[in-house]
Scaffold this active site. Structure first.
Site, mmCIF file in Angstrom:
data_model
loop_
_atom_site.group_PDB
_atom_site.id
_atom_site.type_symbol
_atom_site.label_atom_id
_atom_site.label_comp_id
_atom_site.label_asym_id
_atom_site.label_seq_id
_atom_site.Cartn_x
_atom_site.Cartn_y
_atom_site.Cartn_z
ATOM 1 C CG HIS A 75 -6.119 3.735 -3.293
ATOM 2 N ND1 HIS A 75 -5.480 4.941 -3.112
ATOM 3 C CD2 HIS A 75 -6.398 3.281 -2.035
ATOM 4 C CE1 HIS A 75 -5.384 5.207 -1.815
ATOM 5 N NE2 HIS A 75 -5.938 4.217 -1.145
ATOM 6 C CB SER B 245 -4.271 3.811 1.489
ATOM 7 O OG SER B 245 -5.602 4.209 1.559
#
Ligand SMILES: *[C@@H]1O[C@H](CO)[C@@H](O)[C@H](O)[C@H]1NC(C)=O
Ligand SMILES: *[C@@H]1O[C@H](CO)[C@@H](O)[C@H](O)[C@H]1NC(C)=O
Ligand SMILES: *[C@@H]1O[C@H](CO)[C@@H](O)[C@H](O)[C@H]1NC(C)=O
Ligand SMILES: *[C@@H]1O[C@H](CO)[C@@H](O)[C@H](O)[C@H]1NC(C)=O
Ligand SMILES: *[C@@H]1O[C@H](CO)[C@@H](O)[C@H](O)[C@H]1NC(C)=O
Length: 396
Positions: A369, A164
């Site tokens: 994610h 991320s």
């Protein structure tokens, strides 16, 4: 009447569970351990390095020593910490690679619970401490960390694994400090983030509201986001660790809508362990910078408004990052169910990076994610990709 009694009993039960869980003694072991405790428990007592950046921040970097191979550096995402690479225990990515014999380095970027330190600024008293985002992490934290690792190991380059915001930091590095491109033999980018203009709701609503949110943060003078001793931090650590209620509120209510729903990989028992570890703290400016990137639809430096921009950048618009200067090899791992790194946004990033060496759309359709770091069975859909990349760029 009976309905209300049942409701009342349920609420009382949930509250009693919550009260019972506030004491750290009741938490499952892994919930109460810090990064050093977790790495030690799973067989790799780490060495801690206190890395000092050019602008005075003191960062905790942990090394799980291997057998002298080229080092592998993990960098965490927004408001996260090195705990994230360890919290799945024996099946977590850091322990997986350490068990194979890799020289594993785990970095905490500025402002989280392990890197809330500075040579002269006091995070509790000096608002300047909190004036940073992924820009400073890429320009100052990464160079200091990489220099320390290369100096310490004698290696000429390292393999980077960014999750991320952890990989956003590397795009800033490659663009702003070009000499570091040759020090990364490959960046393995998990849930790649540069553009965030194609997010689904509710994140898209935050992006739309960016100007309002920015004004509010400035008016209220908010600095530290999700720090352990802030109200938001305390509430989330306490609430998210509560059995059943924590999973409902933090999992189904917050996490799944934002990062993609995947309860099979992120089960309730795991949430209880995760509660004390995430979030690990950051600055409000880190969040605002991402919201600006989405709102402005440009991967650019922080927007202070026209007048201040002129003073800071000699231009009323913040300068764009030069993605064509990011010449390090980049391997992108994407997922269709990733709510924060969408396929459309990664496609824009991919078209602007000059040296994408691999692109993988996760074979696991529900991959979201956070499954790369927290997924129960990441060894099935993520570790084979990791093995391929490491065999190619960093063979043992
Ligand atoms: C939170 O407060 C405790 C007690 O004052 C302190 O020991 C700890 O370092 C603080 N942690 C953070 C991240 O601010
Ligand atoms: C490099 O390593 C040497 C010896 O280990 C140490 O004395 C020196 O301070 C290190 N320099 C940096 C920039 O880490
Ligand atoms: C990385 O460094 C090693 C020596 O430490 C060297 O053999 C290799 O060619 C370097 N790779 C790249 C891509 O620079
Ligand atoms: C800021 O500058 C841009 C052009 O650089 C202009 O389009 C915009 O209207 C300006 N905004 C304000 C509030 O002056
Ligand atoms: C600022 O920008 C202008 C034009 O955009 C340029 O002429 C000038 O040299 C710049 N000043 C500095 C200090 O870079």
């Amino acid at each position: 009447m009976r309905k209300y009694t049942a409701l009342w009993l349920t609420v009382t039960f949930l509250i009693s569970q919550q009260v019972g869980c506030i004491s750290a003694d009741d938490l499952p072991d892994d919930g109460a351990l810090d990064s050093i405790g977790l790495a030690t428990k799973y067989g790799h007592p780490p060495t801690q390095y206190d890395v000092v950046t050019e602008d005075g921040y003191i960062l905790a970097v942990y090394r799980l020593p291997g057998d002298g191979s080229i080092p592998v550096l993990f960098v965490h995402g927004l408001a996260d910490s090195t705990d994230t690479f360890l919290i799945r225990g024996n099946t977590s990515p850091a322990i997986y690679l350490a068990n194979k014999g890799y020289d594993v380095w785990l970095a905490n970027t500025r402002g989280n619970r392990y890197s809330r330190r500075h040579k002269t600024l006091d995070p509790d008293k000096d608002p300047e401490f909190w004036q940073f985002s992924f820009h400073e992490r890429g320009c100052y934290d990464l160079p200091a960390i990489i220099d320390t690792i290369l100096n310490e190991t004698g290696a000429k380059n390292l393999t980077a694994i960014g999750h991320s915001e952890g990989n956003t930091n590397f795009y800033v590095l490659g663009s702003e400090k070009k000499e570091y491109n040759s020090k990364i033999n490959v960046l393995i980018a998990l849930g790649p983030v540069a553009y965030v203009q194609n997010l689904p709701a509710p994140a898209s609503i935050l992006v739309q509201l960016e100007p309002v949110i920015s004004d509010l943060v400035n008016i209220l003078g908010l600095n530290e986001l999700f720090g352990d001793n802030t109200t938001l931090g305390t509430i989330s650590h306490t609430l998210c660790s509560v059995p059943i209620l924590g999973y409902t509120v933090c999992g189904y209510g917050l996490l799944f809508p934002l990062v993609g729903s995947d309860p099979a990989e992120l089960e309730q028992d795991f949430f209880q362990k995760l509660g004390p570890h995430y979030p690990g703290g950051s600055s409000y400016k880190s969040l605002l910078h991402f919201l600006q990137v989405g709102h402005r639809k440009t991967f650019a430096q922080y927007d202070y408004g026209n007048e201040t921009n002129l003073k800071v950048y000699n231009s009323s618009e913040p300068p764009l990052y030069q993605l064509d200067q990011v010449t390090m090899p980049v391997a992108l791992y994407t997922a269709a169910n990733d709510g924060f790194s969408t396929l459309a946004d990664v496609a824009i990033l991919q078209s602007q990076l000059p040296n994408v060496v691999y692109y993988l759309l996760s074979p696991y359709a529900l991959c979201n994610h956070v499954d790369y770091v927290w997924g129960r069975t990441a060894k099935i859909y993520f570790y084979p990709f990791l093995d391929i990349m490491l065999n190619r760029y960093n063979p043992l």
